[in-house]
Scaffold this motif. Sequence first.
Motif, PDB file in Angstrom:
ATOM      1  N   ASP A  81       1.145  -1.131  -0.005  1.00 10.08           N
ATOM      2  CA  ASP A  81       0.329  -0.207  -0.260  1.00 10.08           C
ATOM      3  C   ASP A  81       0.748   1.855  -0.091  1.00 10.08           C
ATOM      4  O   ASP A  81       0.893   1.899  -0.587  1.00 10.08           O
ATOM      5  CB  ASP A  81      -0.862  -0.046   1.425  1.00 10.08           C
ATOM      6  CG  ASP A  81      -1.725  -1.211   1.258  1.00 10.08           C
ATOM      7  OD1 ASP A  81      -2.673  -1.685  -0.221  1.00 10.08           O
ATOM      8  OD2 ASP A  81      -2.536  -1.011   2.249  1.00 10.08           O
ATOM      9  N   LEU A  82       1.931   1.369   1.021  1.00 11.09           N
ATOM     10  CA  LEU A  82       2.778   2.219   0.479  1.00 11.09           C
ATOM     11  C   LEU A  82       3.344   2.753  -0.347  1.00 11.09           C
ATOM     12  O   LEU A  82       3.744   3.766  -0.842  1.00 11.09           O
ATOM     13  CB  LEU A  82       3.522   2.254   2.381  1.00 11.09           C
ATOM     14  CG  LEU A  82       2.943   2.674   3.212  1.00 11.09           C
ATOM     15  CD1 LEU A  82       4.115   1.693   4.949  1.00 11.09           C
ATOM     16  CD2 LEU A  82       2.383   3.206   3.860  1.00 11.09           C
ATOM     17  N   TYR A 131      -1.214   7.733   5.832  1.00 12.51           N
ATOM     18  CA  TYR A 131      -2.153   5.707   6.010  1.00 12.51           C
ATOM     19  C   TYR A 131      -1.966   5.822   7.116  1.00 12.51           C
ATOM     20  O   TYR A 131      -3.360   5.179   7.287  1.00 12.51           O
ATOM     21  CB  TYR A 131      -0.771   5.478   5.970  1.00 12.51           C
ATOM     22  CG  TYR A 131      -1.285   3.590   5.092  1.00 12.51           C
ATOM     23  CD1 TYR A 131      -1.933   3.611   4.198  1.00 12.51           C
ATOM     24  CD2 TYR A 131      -0.832   2.929   6.228  1.00 12.51           C
ATOM     25  CE1 TYR A 131      -1.945   1.885   3.898  1.00 12.51           C
ATOM     26  CE2 TYR A 131      -0.584   1.745   6.019  1.00 12.51           C
ATOM     27  CZ  TYR A 131      -1.981   0.846   4.938  1.00 12.51           C
ATOM     28  OH  TYR A 131      -2.383  -0.251   4.308  1.00 12.51           O
TER      29      TYR A 131
END
Length: 401
Positions: free
Chosen positions: A298-299, A322
């Motif tokens: 995701d990052l 996030y």
Amino acid sequence: MKTSSLDNVNKYDSGYEIEDFSLEEVITNENENDNENENEMEETLLEKSMSSHGNKKIKRSKSNSSKRSRIIKIILLIFIISLIIEYIGFNISNKDVNDKLRKYVKIEPTDDLDNYEHWNNTTNNKNAFLIMLTSEGESVDNYYMYTSAIVYRLLHKEEIRTKRNDVDVVVMVTEDVADWKLRGLHNLGAVIKRVHKITMDSAILKNKRWKNCYTKLQMFEMTEYETIVYLDADLFIKKNIDELFDIANDVRNKTGRNDFFGAVTDGPIRDMYNHKENKGMLNAGIMILTPEVTVYNDLLELAPRSNLYNAMFMEQGLLSLYYTDDDNLFNRTRYHLDPRYNAQWLSDSNMEFYDKVYVIHQKLGKVEKAKSQQVQKDIFYSIVEWIQSVNKDKKITISYD
């Protein structure tokens, strides 16, 4: 009576008239000639005088111009010399205590260096303190010293070292870190983990000073650990911090979630001490986390989208997006870690917090001196302790002052 031409001749023949006429005429002509000559002479002399005066002016002007040019050159030379002296003096006067320490650092021999895979040992420990080192080149650098001092304190300093049997001290190193540094860290007892650098396109990279900071995101891939306590290299650890692992376990048990992420909000210790729940950007100097490959992916996907977060703060801005306090788009929670575990901007003006904090976010340097002389000395002597431990065969005395 008609006058004949002869009469005229006769008239001119008479001595008086002739003499009288001739004298006046001659005198008049001579005077006129003399005047003309004088005028010509005066004009000539004037021209010569003016010409001479002009030449003198030109010569004087050229001379003055030459003098001015020489003076300007001398002034410029003096100015350049003064700048050089000032530059040298500035660098000498501003050499900080890091320079004093570096010359005592032992460079470990690497001619018989083991393959680093042998150092990336599997200990079966489920917890890890993790520090990242990205220093390039063979020379001794500040961050190698800071990292080594932290490893030494976590593993060997009696009142600081971990008392748990399930904790590794890991140094995540990039490919540019010199082999002798790996040997030095390994000899202290650190587990060495090689990773590749994560770099962003220049259009995304807002702050080149922290260009390698996205690299630390690879800690989310280290799923061999249940809990990682990430530590920046520019931290001074004052007290034992084993309880950080307990905080993560307690929250996971209480919430029933397997994931955990905790950090201190970015801000001065005076502001944060009684208001740890303050919303805002987190400080990535200390983070407690549960590694997850899903989070890592995701990052990496979000990182290039710098319009979504404060990219000036690199991974710190990204993680703040996030694990945001508001409008959580990623179904992630953020635990507000007590600021005593990451005391930022502890200065001589707020030393009432000094005995209360566990970790101080500060490094050595002339800029850092403005914060706290006491903390600077603490950091300095923590590095001296590490240097002395490596050089057991000789006594090394290094004074901060």
